[in-house]
Motif scaffolding. Structure first.
Motif, short mmCIF file in Angstrom:
data_model
loop_
_atom_site.label_atom_id
_atom_site.label_comp_id
_atom_site.label_asym_id
_atom_site.label_seq_id
_atom_site.Cartn_x
_atom_site.Cartn_y
_atom_site.Cartn_z
N VAL A 29 0.84 -1.20 0.00
CA VAL A 29 0.00 0.00 0.00
C VAL A 29 0.88 1.25 0.00
O VAL A 29 0.67 2.20 -0.77
CB VAL A 29 -0.93 0.02 1.24
N LEU A 30 1.87 1.21 0.86
CA LEU A 30 2.76 2.36 0.99
C LEU A 30 3.44 2.64 -0.35
O LEU A 30 3.53 3.78 -0.80
CB LEU A 30 3.79 2.07 2.09
N ALA A 31 3.89 1.57 -1.00
CA ALA A 31 4.60 1.72 -2.27
C ALA A 31 3.69 2.35 -3.31
O ALA A 31 4.11 3.24 -4.07
CB ALA A 31 5.12 0.37 -2.74
N SER A 32 2.42 1.95 -3.30
CA SER A 32 1.53 2.50 -4.31
C SER A 32 1.28 3.98 -4.06
O SER A 32 1.09 4.75 -4.98
CB SER A 32 0.20 1.72 -4.32
N ILE A 33 1.28 4.34 -2.79
CA ILE A 33 1.10 5.76 -2.48
C ILE A 33 2.35 6.55 -2.86
O ILE A 33 2.26 7.61 -3.48
CB ILE A 33 0.78 5.95 -0.99
N ILE A 34 3.47 6.00 -2.50
CA ILE A 34 4.72 6.69 -2.81
C ILE A 34 4.87 6.86 -4.32
O ILE A 34 5.39 7.87 -4.81
CB ILE A 34 5.93 5.94 -2.20
N ASP A 146 -7.42 7.64 4.13
CA ASP A 146 -6.24 8.05 3.39
C ASP A 146 -5.19 6.95 3.46
O ASP A 146 -5.26 6.03 4.26
CB ASP A 146 -5.71 9.32 4.05
N PHE A 147 -4.19 7.11 2.66
CA PHE A 147 -2.96 6.33 2.73
C PHE A 147 -3.09 4.89 3.20
O PHE A 147 -3.68 4.06 2.57
CB PHE A 147 -1.98 7.03 3.67
N LEU A 148 -2.49 4.68 4.38
CA LEU A 148 -2.30 3.33 4.85
C LEU A 148 -3.58 2.66 5.32
O LEU A 148 -3.63 1.45 5.46
CB LEU A 148 -1.31 3.33 6.01
N SER A 149 -4.60 3.47 5.61
CA SER A 149 -5.78 2.88 6.23
C SER A 149 -6.63 2.22 5.16
O SER A 149 -7.73 2.65 4.86
CB SER A 149 -6.55 3.94 6.99
N TYR A 150 -6.06 1.20 4.61
CA TYR A 150 -6.71 0.50 3.50
C TYR A 150 -8.00 -0.18 3.93
O TYR A 150 -8.81 -0.54 3.14
CB TYR A 150 -5.75 -0.53 2.89
N GLU A 151 -8.16 -0.33 5.26
CA GLU A 151 -9.39 -0.99 5.71
C GLU A 151 -10.56 -0.02 5.68
O GLU A 151 -11.70 -0.39 5.55
CB GLU A 151 -9.26 -1.49 7.15
#
Lengths: 226, 240, 742
Positions: A29-34, A146-151
């Motif tokens: 997830v982080l990579a896709s955001i970055i 947002d971001f990391l809170s994919y849930e």
């Protein structure tokens, strides 16, 4: 991300937290955001992340799941509990008197109040402690899906989302970014340990990137509204 | 002049309670104090006398700082040609001209926000009927604040009492010149004070001002014309 | 903002062009938009508290603005404070917000100890801190006996009980550096118990000070009383080698040679007796031993005293007559005056003070030295009856058992602690519990650091990371006094019993625990929890108030935060000596082999070719011992300490104002900045106490100034016994030094 950083600054950190953070799912997830960032910034953040991962790998092993190595514990106390390290309080960084609960603390509290929230009684740190400020960002980025809170897939309406993003943006701009980069620089200069150097570098660049991403989101939302 | 502060140097123990109480209430950089305590000595051992003076703005009747300020940042809160001399920080450009003009060496430019810092007579409290922080704090009651007329009388009475107790040099300083009245025991010079009658009349200042305040500033304080111009330019840029 | 910029720019343009422009062209003041004056912050709550900076314990009112202390005022109804505080009290709240404070319990991981050594702190839980301490204390107890554990604290009820439960007789206290001279002489000659703390300076008409300098040190009730008295026409004469504020405000300053006050006192006593100027009624009714005293002082003529003290005989005679004939007159004493533990003859000087006060009828009389009327607080052991304690060894490291007068009070130990530990006399010490005492307060501090290094385990409870914290193995963070609750009795000025409420100003800032809880935590970890069953500070306060017919709830509801029992003042008619009178010739001292009258004895060290100057120690009004040098407010008023020299002396030594100089005694040397004045004897150098911190964790205090205590030698118990001094005192200024450019 914010939640992880908040925990690292709050207290000594054990392997569990670190490995949770670096687990595959999270990193994807982080990579896709970055990846959404301009290439230069993305590269910088990725570099910070991999440095941190490497130093974390070296400093935790099976035996110290709960606390991390003695060196790391000493470094936490040195950096955040004794005056020879850093004072992780906005009040000390931005206040004239270099004391706790000075003007900047009042302003941070006023900010929380302006959106109707107060520090939980169980929170032992002051409102302007770096961990509490990062924790604030963590809660709001979670809420805004947002971001990391994919849930956080539940739908929230656009207006509410704009508000949540605006709050994050303002808090970053008016508070965290005014002092956290200085704090991170000080940590990087003072620490004798690669893990906290990594954490500080990551925090420093992540905050800057987050602001530009929030700005972008805001522009997009505004465009949509128009 | 409506208000005055009466400081009795024959009571002051030089402890610094006024300094810390004041400093804790006003925002300024470390070491920038609106009022400070200075120990003065006269004579030589073993015939020495010592006294402490609370050094702060004297709130002059005709204030050199007010007259000379190139941007008119220094003004009076109330009363014609009297009252409390205060600084408008929005307007102040921190050039320090006032500091060089002040006969008591009082104004300081705070290196933090580059604004002049000095005692305001706690004007914001006084207009609401309160006293100054220092007067309320002084443990030995050496500082009184209130209506000028009453304090003048109180000061004169104290001087009379001191004189009758054999202290022939007792005097009330500042009767004609300043908002701060001092009960002193000895020459003003022994307390680092200029001789009385130091202030120019309002008319005198007007005459000087009509030739341009800056020239006066330069002449009085040795502060260059250039310095002020530079600072003005800087401020202009900052504001843009 | 925009209008401000326009005004500034406009004014600038005007001036830049002006040169000789007529005045009208300048913007008129009236036209300028002035920002309204800022409003004073709105006080959201006012809490009563008690100042713990010094033992005067002035009652305070803390004005809170939105959760933070904005201002502290004196409580107007408190007998001590009278509505005002001293500079230390006014600035005390800054320590509360000091980011250097100890935030969590910590343990040391680096076994090496000493100045400049990183302890390698690690954050630990309270449980771990207690367990570790309990385990180490128990180890010491089992291997070396309970007496190998030393308490280095003030005698808090809880700590005393823990020491008794452990079975150690070693409670080392600092009062031999502070006031044991006064304690011992009052105990022997007047009270049979303690000393008076109250000086009714307010009502005095003649104040005769021998080094008593409380007003200059900012002591609230003394400063208020002194100025009040002078204002009322009292005459003050001050004998002091330095022209301090007390001396400067007095009618007369007499720069006496250090350590010779006793000679002047003796000559005055002789004159007052010989000329029969004493208060005959008082002396007749309330004293014994006048004849013996008279005989003993006959050799002390004013001319003799002049030779010793350099005070002209005529001055001694005149002052003695004025003192004896102006009523009420007082020779005030407090702690480190000329009768304090400063010189070899300190206890004799203190005894002479008592005699002078007795001769003019100023003991427990208005305008004199008065026994504070304290509240009869139910003792801790009555509220919480103790279990049986193990028998403790009689022999102590402080040598309590060797000093029959001061020993039973237990108020000693600082002077001898380093030698006791280093020489293992009378037995080895292995572990220490410290609370809010610092290395810098012990004579010859570097030697004490060596002693601390010798210990296996040191636990410290404190607020700030001071020097002794740097020597600790475990640290317990305590709350600042403004964060604590309870009540405090009035002592330093109490014409009637009065108790003041302590109400915390807000939630504690850090993970701290009160001292009582820390003691109980250690006790439990040592397996001694049964001694503290049901014990708590809150309950103690409440029970004590209930015994007085009040309660904690009632005190909290009181409109002025005080409980008062305004009985009229009844002067004391009987005293606590064998004769029930004030003994001008002390039978108690005689019985224990001490001089029964204060005969002349010189100070121990006199100037020599190597060390030509007397060392004088004083305190800045804004500082409290070595506790306040990290307070940002205090440090703006008194940012460092100096070696204060007479200008003429400095010139001879080639020293200029502000030069860095070395001050060196036979034990150590320190570096200070020189300050040159006229108001000091040319044979003296004066240093303010409290500076010279070497803990890097005290950001503001670190490396500032020097600690004059380093220059003062410590002693062994044997040396003190040999001195035949009933007070076992520390001679904290009885040292000569040399000063030279660094």
């Amino acid at each position: 991300m914010y939640s992880f950083l908040s925990q690292v600054f709050r207290d000594e950190v054990g392997w569990q937290k670190v490995s949770d953070f670096f687990q595959e799912e999270n990193m994807t997830v982080l990579a896709s955001i970055i990846a959404q960032l301009p290439p230069e910034k993305a590269q910088l953040l990725n570099q910070c992340l991999s440095n941190l991962r490497e130093s974390a790998g070296r400093n935790f092993n099976g035996k110290e799941k709960e606390f991390g190595s003695l060196d790391l514990r000493k470094e936490f106390a040195y950096l955040f509990l004794t005056p020879q390290g850093v004072y992780p309080f906005e009040s000390v960084y931005l206040g004239k008197k270099k004391l706790l609960m000075d003007k900047p603390w009042e302003e941070v509290r006023a900010f929380y109040r302006s959106i109707g929230i107060e520090k939980d009684k169980s929170e032992i740190h002051l409102e302007d402690h770096i961990a509490v400020e990062l924790g604030f960002m963590a809660s709001f980025s979670y809420l805004s899906g947002d971001f990391l809170s994919y849930e956080g897939e539940e739908k929230i309406d656009e207006e509410e989302k704009e508000f949540l993003i605006q709050v994050q943006h303002d808090f970053l701009e008016q508070h965290l970014l005014k002092w956290a980069p200085g704090l991170c620089d000080d940590i990087m200069a003072k620490t004798r340990h690669p893990f906290y150097h990594g954490v500080a570098a990551l925090t420093r660049w992540f905050l800057a990137c987050d602001l530009s991403m929030l700005e972008e989101s805001l522009t997009m939302l505004t465009v949509k509204a128009d | 002049m409506k208000y005055a502060m009466l400081i009795d140097q024959t009571k002051c123990i030089g402890c610094g309670a006024c300094t810390v109480e004041c400093k804790g209430k006003y925002e300024a950089s470390f070491g920038v104090l609106r009022t400070r305590m200075i120990r003065y000595e006269s004579g030589s051992y073993p015939h020495v006398k010592a006294a402490f003076r609370k050094q702060a703005c004297m709130h002059c009747k005709v204030a050199a700082c007010e007259e000379i300020c190139p941007v008119k940042a220094i003004y009076r809160v109330e009363g014609e040609n009297g009252g409390m001399v205060v600084v408008d920080k929005e307007t102040c450009i921190g050039c320090g001209t006032c500091a060089s003009a002040c006969p008591f060496g009082v104004p300081q430019v705070d290196p933090g926000d580059k604004k002049m810092e000095k005692c305001s007579f706690c004007a914001h409290r006084v207009v609401n009927g309160s006293s100054t922080y220092c007067a309320e704090a002084c443990p030995v009651g050496a500082i009184a604040f209130g209506e000028r007329e009453a304090l003048l009388a109180q000061g004169e009475e104290r001087v009379k009492a001191l004189k009758s107790a054999g202290r022939s040099k007792a005097a009330l300083y500042g009767k004609d010149d300043t908002g701060v009245l001092l009960v002193i025991d000895g020459d003003p010079e022994s307390l680092g004070l200029v001789k009385e009658g130091f202030t120019l009349s309002a008319a005198g200042w007007e005459a000087i001002s009509s030739y341009g305040g800056l020239a006066v500033a330069a002449a009085l304080g040795g502060l260059g014309y250039r310095l002020i111009c530079d600072r003005l330019e800087e401020v202009k840029k900052e504001k843009e | 903002m925009a209008s401000g910029a326009a005004v500034a720019a406009g004014a600038a343009g005007n001036f830049l062009l002006s040169g000789c422009q007529p005045k009208e062209d300048k913007p008129a003041v009236d036209e300028k938009p002035r920002k309204p004056l800022p409003a004073e912050p709105e006080v959201t709550a006012s809490k009563f508290n008690v100042c713990n900076v010094c033992s005067a314990n002035c009652a305070m009112i803390c004005d809170i603005v939105d959760g933070k202390v904005w201002r502290i005022r004196g409580n107007p109804d408190d007998q001590v404070a009278r509505g005002r505080l001293c500079v230390k009290g006014y600035s005390s709240y800054k320590m509360l917000y000091d980011p250097d404070r100890i935030k969590f319990p910590m343990k040391r991981t680096n076994p090496e100890k000493g100045p400049g050594v990183d302890p390698g702190w690690v954050k630990i839980s309270w449980e771990e801190a207690f367990e570790l301490t309990g385990q180490k204390f128990n180890e010491a107890k089992e291997k070396y006996g309970p007496e190998s554990i030393v308490f280095f604290t003030r005698p808090h009820d809880f700590a005393v009980r823990l020491a008794k439960a452990i079975g150690t007789p070693n409670l080392v206290r600092h009062l031999d550096t502070c006031y044991t001279t006064h304690e011992a002489t009052w105990r022997a000659a007047v009270t049979g118990t303690g000393r008076p703390w109250m000086l009714d300076i307010y009502n005095a008409k003649y104040i005769l000070s021998f080094g008593w300098d409380q007003p200059a040190k900012g002591k609230n009730m003394s400063a208020q009383g002194y100025i009040h008295a002078l204002n009322n026409g009292a005459r003050a004469v001050v004998f002091n080698p330095v022209l301090t504020a007390t001396a400067a405000l007095a009618n007369e300053w007499i720069p006496i040679k250090p350590g010779t006050d006793l000679a002047v006192c003796l000559a005055m006593i002789r004159l007052i007796i010989n000329e029969e100027l004493y208060d005959k009624d008082f002396v007749e009714k309330y004293t014994t031993g006048l004849e013996e005293l008279k005989a003993a002082v006959q050799e002390y003529t004013p001319q003799w005293a002049e030779k010793i003290s350099e005070v002209p005989a005529a001055t001694i005679e005149r002052v003695a007559r004025e003192f004896a004939t102006t009523k009420p007159a007082i020779v005030p004493n407090h702690k480190r005056d000329a009768g304090g533990p400063l010189y070899f003859n300190g206890w004799r000087t203190s005894y002479a003070f008592i005699i002078l006060n007795a001769l003019v009828g100023s003991i427990d009389r208005e305008g004199g030295v008065v026994f504070q009327r304290r509240s009869k607080l139910k003792p801790f052991d009555e509220v919480f009856p103790p279990l049986e304690f193990p028998a403790a060894r009689k022999e102590t490291i402080m040598g309590k058992e060797k000093f029959p007068i001061i020993g039973p009070t237990g108020k000693l130990g600082f002077v001898t602690v380093s030698e006791a530990i280093l020489n293992e006399k009378p037995y080895p010490v292995k572990a220490m519990f410290v609370r809010k005492q610092n290395v810098l307060a012990v004579p010859d501090a570097p030697r004490f650091v060596e002693a601390l290094k010798k210990l296996d385990f040191v636990a410290v409870a404190d607020i700030l990371p001071t020097e002794i914290v740097q020597m600790a193995d475990v640290v317990f963070p305590e709350p600042h006094f403004l964060e604590t609750s309870g009540m405090t009795d009035r002592v330093y000025f109490a014409f009637y019993p009065q108790i003041a409420l302590k109400d915390p100003v807000g939630d504690p800032l850090y993970d701290t625990k009160g001292y009582g809880s820390i003691i109980i935590g250690i006790a439990k970890a040592m397996g001694l929890g049964q001694h503290f069953e049901g014990v708590s500070g809150t309950k103690l306060a409440d029970e004590q108030l209930k015994a007085l017919g009040s309660s904690m709830d009632e005190l909290k509801a009181s409109p002025n935060g005080l409980w008062s029992d305004q009985k009229p003042f009844k002067p004391r008619e009987e005293f606590g000596t064998p004769s029930k009178k004030i003994e001008l010739y002390s039978t108690v001292l005689k019985e224990h082999g001490y001089d029964p009258v204060p005969t002349w004895q010189p100070k121990r060290e006199l100037p020599s070719d190597t060390y030509p100057l007397y060392l004088i120690v004083t305190r800045h009004a804004a500082h409290r011992m070595s506790e306040s040098q990290n307070n940002e407010l205090v440090m703006q008023v008194a940012p460092e300490n100096f070696a204060t020299l007479n200008k003429a002396t400095a010139q001879q030594l080639g020293i200029k104002d502000g030069d860095e100089v070395m001050v060196e005694s036979r034990v150590n040397r320190i570096t200070l900045k020189a300050r040159l004045i006229e108001g000091i004897r040319p044979d003296c150098v004066c240093v303010e106490h409290g500076f010279g911190h070497w803990s890097k964790d005290l950001t503001l205090a670190f490396g500032v100034g020097g600690n004059e205590g380093d220059l003062v030698p410590g002693f062994s118990v044997e040396e003190l016994v040999a001195a035949k001094d009933p007070s076992a005192s520390g001679y904290m200024s009885d040292v000569c030094v040399k000063v030279y450019k660094a």
